[in-house]
Design an enzyme around this catalytic site. Structure first.
Site, PDB file in Angstrom:
ATOM      1  N   HIS A 269       0.869  -1.188   0.000  1.00 17.91           N
ATOM      2  CA  HIS A 269       0.000   0.000   0.000  1.00 17.91           C
ATOM      3  C   HIS A 269       0.902   1.234   0.000  1.00 17.91           C
ATOM      4  O   HIS A 269       1.669   1.429  -0.930  1.00 17.91           O
ATOM      5  CB  HIS A 269      -0.930  -0.119   1.218  1.00 17.91           C
ATOM      6  CG  HIS A 269      -2.051   0.870   1.292  1.00 17.91           C
ATOM      7  ND1 HIS A 269      -2.429   1.666   0.251  1.00 17.91           N
ATOM      8  CD2 HIS A 269      -2.896   1.193   2.311  1.00 17.91           C
ATOM      9  CE1 HIS A 269      -3.446   2.430   0.621  1.00 17.91           C
ATOM     10  NE2 HIS A 269      -3.743   2.170   1.874  1.00 17.91           N
ATOM     11  N   HIS A 308      -2.836  -2.463  -9.642  1.00 16.51           N
ATOM     12  CA  HIS A 308      -3.754  -1.812  -8.713  1.00 16.51           C
ATOM     13  C   HIS A 308      -5.021  -2.638  -8.661  1.00 16.51           C
ATOM     14  O   HIS A 308      -5.438  -3.193  -9.672  1.00 16.51           O
ATOM     15  CB  HIS A 308      -4.061  -0.385  -9.190  1.00 16.51           C
ATOM     16  CG  HIS A 308      -4.599   0.475  -8.113  1.00 16.51           C
ATOM     17  ND1 HIS A 308      -5.919   0.461  -7.752  1.00 16.51           N
ATOM     18  CD2 HIS A 308      -3.983   1.347  -7.277  1.00 16.51           C
ATOM     19  CE1 HIS A 308      -6.089   1.315  -6.762  1.00 16.51           C
ATOM     20  NE2 HIS A 308      -4.938   1.853  -6.433  1.00 16.51           N
ATOM     21  N   ASP A 364       2.395   5.367  -7.112  1.00 17.63           N
ATOM     22  CA  ASP A 364       3.662   5.306  -6.394  1.00 17.63           C
ATOM     23  C   ASP A 364       4.869   5.079  -7.284  1.00 17.63           C
ATOM     24  O   ASP A 364       5.999   5.158  -6.826  1.00 17.63           O
ATOM     25  CB  ASP A 364       3.606   4.189  -5.336  1.00 17.63           C
ATOM     26  CG  ASP A 364       2.818   4.649  -4.140  1.00 17.63           C
ATOM     27  OD1 ASP A 364       2.837   5.852  -3.869  1.00 17.63           O
ATOM     28  OD2 ASP A 364       2.172   3.809  -3.495  1.00 17.63           O
TER      29      ASP A 364
HETATM   30  N1  ACO Z   1       4.196  -7.204 -10.385  1.00 18.04           N
HETATM   31  C1  ACO Z   1       4.011  -8.425 -10.914  1.00 18.04           C
HETATM   32  N2  ACO Z   1       2.843  -9.097 -10.890  1.00 18.04           N
HETATM   33  C2  ACO Z   1       1.815  -8.483 -10.317  1.00 18.04           C
HETATM   34  C3  ACO Z   1       1.918  -7.199  -9.750  1.00 18.04           C
HETATM   35  C4  ACO Z   1       3.167  -6.546  -9.813  1.00 18.04           C
HETATM   36  N3  ACO Z   1       3.350  -5.335  -9.302  1.00 18.04           N
HETATM   37  N4  ACO Z   1       0.724  -6.825  -9.234  1.00 18.04           N
HETATM   38  C5  ACO Z   1      -0.107  -7.848  -9.473  1.00 18.04           C
HETATM   39  N5  ACO Z   1       0.543  -8.849 -10.115  1.00 18.04           N
HETATM   40  C6  ACO Z   1      -0.034 -10.104 -10.602  1.00 18.04           C
HETATM   41  C7  ACO Z   1      -0.261 -11.042  -9.442  1.00 18.04           C
HETATM   42  O1  ACO Z   1       0.842 -11.909  -9.248  1.00 18.04           O
HETATM   43  C8  ACO Z   1      -1.504 -11.764  -9.863  1.00 18.04           C
HETATM   44  O2  ACO Z   1      -1.138 -12.772 -10.766  1.00 18.04           O
HETATM   45  P1  ACO Z   1      -1.940 -14.180 -10.752  1.00 18.04           P
HETATM   46  O3  ACO Z   1      -3.349 -13.838 -11.145  1.00 18.04           O
HETATM   47  O4  ACO Z   1      -1.203 -14.992 -11.763  1.00 18.04           O
HETATM   48  O5  ACO Z   1      -1.833 -14.694  -9.352  1.00 18.04           O
HETATM   49  C9  ACO Z   1      -2.291 -10.731 -10.657  1.00 18.04           C
HETATM   50  O6  ACO Z   1      -1.310  -9.804 -11.139  1.00 18.04           O
HETATM   51  C10 ACO Z   1      -3.314  -9.994  -9.823  1.00 18.04           C
HETATM   52  O7  ACO Z   1      -2.659  -9.539  -8.653  1.00 18.04           O
HETATM   53  P2  ACO Z   1      -3.347  -9.489  -7.228  1.00 18.04           P
HETATM   54  O8  ACO Z   1      -2.297  -9.482  -6.173  1.00 18.04           O
HETATM   55  O9  ACO Z   1      -4.425 -10.519  -7.175  1.00 18.04           O
HETATM   56  O10 ACO Z   1      -4.030  -8.076  -7.351  1.00 18.04           O
HETATM   57  P3  ACO Z   1      -4.578  -7.256  -6.151  1.00 18.04           P
HETATM   58  O11 ACO Z   1      -5.655  -6.420  -6.695  1.00 18.04           O
HETATM   59  O12 ACO Z   1      -4.910  -8.153  -4.985  1.00 18.04           O
HETATM   60  O13 ACO Z   1      -3.326  -6.382  -5.697  1.00 18.04           O
HETATM   61  C11 ACO Z   1      -1.701  -4.687  -5.598  1.00 18.04           C
HETATM   62  C12 ACO Z   1      -3.121  -5.075  -6.057  1.00 18.04           C
HETATM   63  C13 ACO Z   1      -1.495  -5.051  -4.133  1.00 18.04           C
HETATM   64  C14 ACO Z   1      -1.532  -3.169  -5.723  1.00 18.04           C
HETATM   65  C15 ACO Z   1      -0.666  -5.405  -6.488  1.00 18.04           C
HETATM   66  O14 ACO Z   1      -0.821  -5.023  -7.841  1.00 18.04           O
HETATM   67  C16 ACO Z   1       0.778  -5.177  -6.041  1.00 18.04           C
HETATM   68  O15 ACO Z   1       1.272  -5.888  -5.174  1.00 18.04           O
HETATM   69  N6  ACO Z   1       1.479  -4.164  -6.622  1.00 18.04           N
HETATM   70  C17 ACO Z   1       2.821  -3.834  -6.192  1.00 18.04           C
HETATM   71  C18 ACO Z   1       2.783  -2.976  -4.941  1.00 18.04           C
HETATM   72  C19 ACO Z   1       2.304  -1.583  -5.225  1.00 18.04           C
HETATM   73  O16 ACO Z   1       2.755  -0.916  -6.147  1.00 18.04           O
HETATM   74  N7  ACO Z   1       1.392  -1.110  -4.373  1.00 18.04           N
HETATM   75  C20 ACO Z   1       0.864   0.264  -4.448  1.00 18.04           C
HETATM   76  C21 ACO Z   1      -0.567   0.252  -4.811  1.00 18.04           C
HETATM   77  S1  ACO Z   1      -1.154   1.881  -4.998  1.00 18.04           S
HETATM   78  C22 ACO Z   1      -1.394   2.401  -3.406  1.00 18.04           C
HETATM   79  O17 ACO Z   1      -1.603   1.682  -2.494  1.00 18.04           O
HETATM   80  C23 ACO Z   1      -1.332   3.803  -3.226  1.00 18.04           C
END
Ligand code: ACO
Length: 429
Positions: A269, A308, A364
């Site tokens: 987050h 996201h 971010d």
């Molecule tokens: N890099 C690589 N793969 C990713 C990423 C990433 N940054 N984000 C998601 N994925 C993949 C996951 O592995 C998943 O793959 P799968 O379906 O094969 O298992 C798929 O994309 C969906 O991801 P989830 O984790 O289910 O998506 P969710 O909506 O739960 O998570 C999140 C969203 C937490 C933001 C995620 O994209 C992430 O971890 N991003 C990196 C951290 C980040 O930048 N956070 C800031 C968010 S913005 C904020 O809070 C202000």
């Protein structure tokens, strides 16, 4: 064809039909409770870890269309607010639902400006932390401690008390944030300067040295103000959900904000911009990018600043921030990591893994590069986020308190553990 605004459900276990109303594109989960196999059955429930498709509230604060990349506060597009508003004006809008007129804005700014000082005893807490304590850990603890200084804050149903706590929280968060930073670098605290605006004063409390009067750079002051506007609210994200969940027990807002800030601290987050910078540093040069992409494909790492829960298109905030980066770099000099970031974005946006999963840069991805160029250390990045998001947390908290539908947050579970069994004395285990 029937025009009824309802959903008919057939329970194939019993052959019974149920009709449940649809309102605002949703059915009420409680309407499923009537679907039972027999009198002993406690009724059908929904299973939704992480709230992937569950609305926890009705809200009028922030609208997001993740497919189209739209973000509006109280109906106003983020692009217009970013261009024309200030953080304090936007915070007022988020909190009270309308843009302030001149008199309302003047009063609001006056009240925020005159609540920035924190009690000397809070300074002593900050002094008590280790020199290398993470500023976010210090912020979470000191916000929680503020509830002991303002016991009147427990009158959460009194609008006057809520207004006073709102002034205090919006005004004191930058002071707490700046003091945690000064503590971490061993500098004496710099007190607020009422001649400066909200972000100018924050820069003063962070960076003032021996000069009698600190003069913030206007481009950096406006840049930080804009970043605060972009982070003011984002509907039901992890920390806002924490704010509403904790607040639903009717605890005071300082305790609830401490919990929300703790949720923000996590790397998935608000801690993400710190992690983006760490990852960009780790990558080190453009030629190493294919290697990290390979590791992402293999599921070994996530690309920080990408993806996201809601945006399945370019995060509109990321677009605004990317433009801001160049304005800031004109003053501060270019952050060398921007070249790696741009190349990483270019490669990722053409990569099948990212295209298929609809992973785009989020807010971010670029914010950390700007913060670093402005002279902020990595550890203070989530603290900057917390200052801005305090406006949204309070707005959502007040909305929750005034919503007759809201109850104490208490989700259900699907129990998969053991059935009842007898206690076994220790010598028989
Ligand atoms: N890099 C690589 N793969 C990713 C990423 C990433 N940054 N984000 C998601 N994925 C993949 C996951 O592995 C998943 O793959 P799968 O379906 O094969 O298992 C798929 O994309 C969906 O991801 P989830 O984790 O289910 O998506 P969710 O909506 O739960 O998570 C999140 C969203 C937490 C933001 C995620 O994209 C992430 O971890 N991003 C990196 C951290 C980040 O930048 N956070 C800031 C968010 S913005 C904020 O809070 C202000």
């Amino acid at each position: 064809m029937s025009q009824r605004n309802s959903l008919t459900i057939t329970d194939n276990r019993t052959g019974k039909n149920y009709e449940v109303p649809i309102e605002n594109g949703a059915i009420k989960a409680i309407d499923l409770r009537q679907i039972r196999t027999d009198a002993a059955d406690s009724g059908l429930t929904t299973y939704d870890p992480g709230f992937l498709n569950t609305a926890s509230c009705q809200s009028r604060v922030t609208y997001i269309d993740g497919e189209k990349g739209i973000l509006n506060y109280r109906g106003y597009p983020i692009e217009q607010l970013a261009e024309k508003s200030t953080f304090l004006e936007t915070a007022y809008l988020v909190l009270y639902g309308e843009l302030p007129n001149k008199q309302q804005l003047d009063e609001w700014q006056y009240n925020i400006t005159h609540h920035t000082i924190i009690h000397r005893n809070i300074e002593k807490f900050i002094d008590g932390f280790h020199y290398d304590a993470h500023p976010m850990g210090m912020l979470v603890s000191t916000v929680a401690a503020m509830s002991t200084f303002y016991p009147d804050a427990q009158h959460i149903m009194d609008p006057e008390s809520r207004t006073l706590q709102t002034y205090r929280l919006i005004a004191k968060m930058p002071t707490l944030a700046a003091f945690t930073y000064r503590h971490s670098i061993g500098m004496p605290f710099a007190y607020p300067d009422n001649d400066l605006n909200y972000t100018g004063n924050f820069l003063n409390m962070l960076f003032k040295k021996t000069e009698l009067k600190y003069k913030p750079d206007p481009v950096l002051q406006r840049g930080l103000d804009l970043l605060f506007i972009l982070h003011a609210d984002h509907e039901q994200n992890c920390s806002t959900n924490a704010m509403r969940g904790i607040g639903s027990s009717h605890v005071d807002p300082y305790s609830a904000i401490a919990g929300a800030a703790a949720a923000l601290y996590g790397p998935l987050h608000g801690g993400a911009n710190e992690m983006v910078l760490r990852q960009l540093n780790e990558i080190g040069s453009k030629d190493k990018i294919p290697n990290i992409i390979k590791r992402v494909h293999a599921g070994e790492v996530r690309l920080m600043g990408f993806g996201h829960r809601v945006y399945k298109n370019y995060d509109p905030r990321a677009r605004i921030i990317k433009n801001l980066a160049y304005e800031v770099f004109d003053v501060t000099g270019k952050n060398p990591l921007i070249d790696i970031a741009l190349e990483l974005e270019r490669i990722a946006l053409e990569d099948e893994y990212f295209i298929k999963k609809k992973l785009y840069p989020n807010v971010d991805f670029y914010s950390g590069l700007i913060y670093q160029a402005m002279g902020f250390p990595l550890t203070i990045f989530p603290v900057l986020f917390a200052i801005a998001r305090t406006a949204g947390w309070i707005a959502q908290w007040i909305e929750m308190l005034q919503d007759p539908d809201q109850r104490i947050a208490r989700p259900r579970q699907i129990y998969l553990g053991n059935g009842p069994r007898d206690y076994i004395p220790i010598d028989k285990r």
